[in-house]
Write an enzyme that holds these catalytic residues in place. Structure first.
Site, PDB file in Angstrom:
ATOM      1  N   ASN A 110      -8.739  -1.698   8.776  1.00 48.73           N
ATOM      2  CA  ASN A 110      -7.648  -1.838   7.820  1.00 48.73           C
ATOM      3  C   ASN A 110      -7.998  -2.955   6.830  1.00 48.73           C
ATOM      4  O   ASN A 110      -7.230  -3.872   6.572  1.00 48.73           O
ATOM      5  CB  ASN A 110      -6.330  -2.130   8.539  1.00 48.73           C
ATOM      6  N   ARG A 137       0.827  -1.213   0.000  1.00 47.13           N
ATOM      7  CA  ARG A 137       0.000   0.000   0.000  1.00 47.13           C
ATOM      8  C   ARG A 137       0.859   1.259   0.000  1.00 47.13           C
ATOM      9  O   ARG A 137       0.481   2.281  -0.588  1.00 47.13           O
ATOM     10  CB  ARG A 137      -0.910   0.001   1.234  1.00 47.13           C
ATOM     11  N   HIS A 140      -5.111  -3.994   4.586  1.00 47.51           N
ATOM     12  CA  HIS A 140      -5.060  -2.869   3.648  1.00 47.51           C
ATOM     13  C   HIS A 140      -3.622  -2.430   3.424  1.00 47.51           C
ATOM     14  O   HIS A 140      -3.217  -2.138   2.292  1.00 47.51           O
ATOM     15  CB  HIS A 140      -5.895  -1.704   4.191  1.00 47.51           C
ATOM     16  N   CYS A 141      -2.825  -2.406   4.493  1.00 47.50           N
ATOM     17  CA  CYS A 141      -1.425  -1.990   4.378  1.00 47.50           C
ATOM     18  C   CYS A 141      -0.621  -2.872   3.436  1.00 47.50           C
ATOM     19  O   CYS A 141       0.346  -2.421   2.821  1.00 47.50           O
ATOM     20  CB  CYS A 141      -0.757  -2.011   5.755  1.00 47.50           C
ATOM     21  N   SER A 142      -0.989  -4.140   3.328  1.00 46.47           N
ATOM     22  CA  SER A 142      -0.191  -5.096   2.556  1.00 46.47           C
ATOM     23  C   SER A 142      -0.701  -5.292   1.138  1.00 46.47           C
ATOM     24  O   SER A 142      -0.167  -6.130   0.401  1.00 46.47           O
ATOM     25  CB  SER A 142      -0.166  -6.447   3.279  1.00 46.47           C
TER      26      SER A 142
END
Length: 345
Positions: A285, A96, A336-338
């Site tokens: 997330n 992300r 979400h970050c990944s």
């Protein structure tokens, strides 16, 4: 909040669409550095593989790996439903933040904007990660430009309809944008995202590697509607205070169309299985995919169920899938970050 005026007509301004726009694929990155993850690497790899397999049930997934040996391991863990490539080497898994941000123009085209990733303010090795955005855009044959600020995809939320939000702690920070005023950063963000209005949230500096990315606590669901995760009432730590402040700011905010935002509270878990001080207990997330929403669960049966129901109501017609990724979230980030979605043109 500031109203920003673009020099071009609306149809000529490239705009970052909302996360729920139809996707061509999801991009991910395979974690491989023991220098980053140490003894936690195997567990984090298992969680990344689970996310990739889950997303692949809804849309294509491309996993970037730094070399052939690592790519082979990634294929073993992710299965044949995930494409693994070595053409875009990476240092870590947070796609992300290291991928380009994709934009649509008003003529059916797609391009990319590069946010000049610098390792979250030079906190971590990022020799390859700093080049991912340009390499990915080139592989997709997309025109790309460089934003006039330093930031990460997880630092900025957009509704796709002219409004963005971010924490000051992450962007108005000398470790990324030394010498720039908040107004200058705001103008650069709005130009990059094709947006008109910026909502600033205070955030927290220096408590995590991201300096408090907005996508852990507050997310746009659709234009005019945001979700905010609130902590249990007995929590008074800095993160709890930050979440309550975000809720208050957004409850009083209006968007680019003049709408007073509707803010949907989602209550965080009372208990989690991890003892990590870096653990991210965020239901928000999540990653929106074609036909679904992928989010976490933490073993708090009542709160897990309530969060799933809230997401199902927020995204009608999409299947909400909850998965256990505690080892990833103990590393300071989540689903979400990944992941980074590439929208259809």
């Amino acid at each position: 909040m500031t109203r920003y005026r673009h020099d071009r007509s609306a149809e000529d301004v490239p705009r970052v669409p909302a996360d729920d726009a139809p996707h061509a694929r999801t991009w991910m990155s395979w974690p491989s550095r023991r220098g980053v993850w140490g003894l936690r690497l195997g567990g984090v790899q298992a969680d990344i593989a689970l996310i990739a397999r889950t997303v692949a049930e809804f849309e294509p997934v491309v996993m970037c790996a730094p070399d052939d040996w690592t790519a082979g391991k990634a294929r073993e863990r992710c299965g044949s439903g995930v494409e693994v490539i070595t053409a875009i080497p990476t240092d870590d898994l947070w796609m992300r933040d290291i991928a380009p941000v994709f934009r649509r123009d008003g003529h059916g085209g797609l391009d990319a904007v590069i946010l000049n990733f610098n390792g979250w303010g030079d906190k971590q090795v990022h020799h390859d990660d700093a080049l991912v955005a340009e390499r990915l855009a080139a592989r997709r044959g997309l025109r790309h430009t460089y934003a006039d600020f330093v930031g990460e995809g997880g630092a900025i939320e957009t509704d796709g309809d002219g409004t963005v939000m971010a924490t000051e702690s992450s962007l108005v920070n000398k470790n990324r944008n030394r010498g720039m005023s908040r107004a200058e950063i705001e103008g650069a963000v709005l130009e990059a995202y094709g947006a008109d209005t910026m909502i600033w949230l205070p955030g927290i500096k220096g408590q995590d590697i991201t300096d408090d990315h907005v996508d852990v606590t507050s997310r746009f669901v659709r234009p005019g509607v945001v979700m905010v995760q609130l902590p249990p009432t007995d929590r008074t730590d800095a993160w709890a205070r930050d979440a309550r402040e975000q809720f208050a700011v957004l409850s009083a905010a209006t968007d680019a169309r003049g709408r007073r935002l509707r803010v949907i509270p989602v209550h965080g878990p009372d208990t989690v299985r991890s003892r990590s001080s870096e653990f991210v207990d965020s239901y928000l997330n999540f990653h929106v995919v074609n036909g679904g929403v992928i989010t976490a669960r933490f073993g708090d049966a009542d709160k897990d169920a309530a969060a799933k129901e809230a997401l199902a109501e927020a995204y009608p017609g999409r299947e909400v899938v909850q998965i256990d990724v505690d080892r990833l979230m103990a590393g300071g980030g989540g689903i979400h970050c990944s992941t980074m979605h590439e929208p259809l043109p």
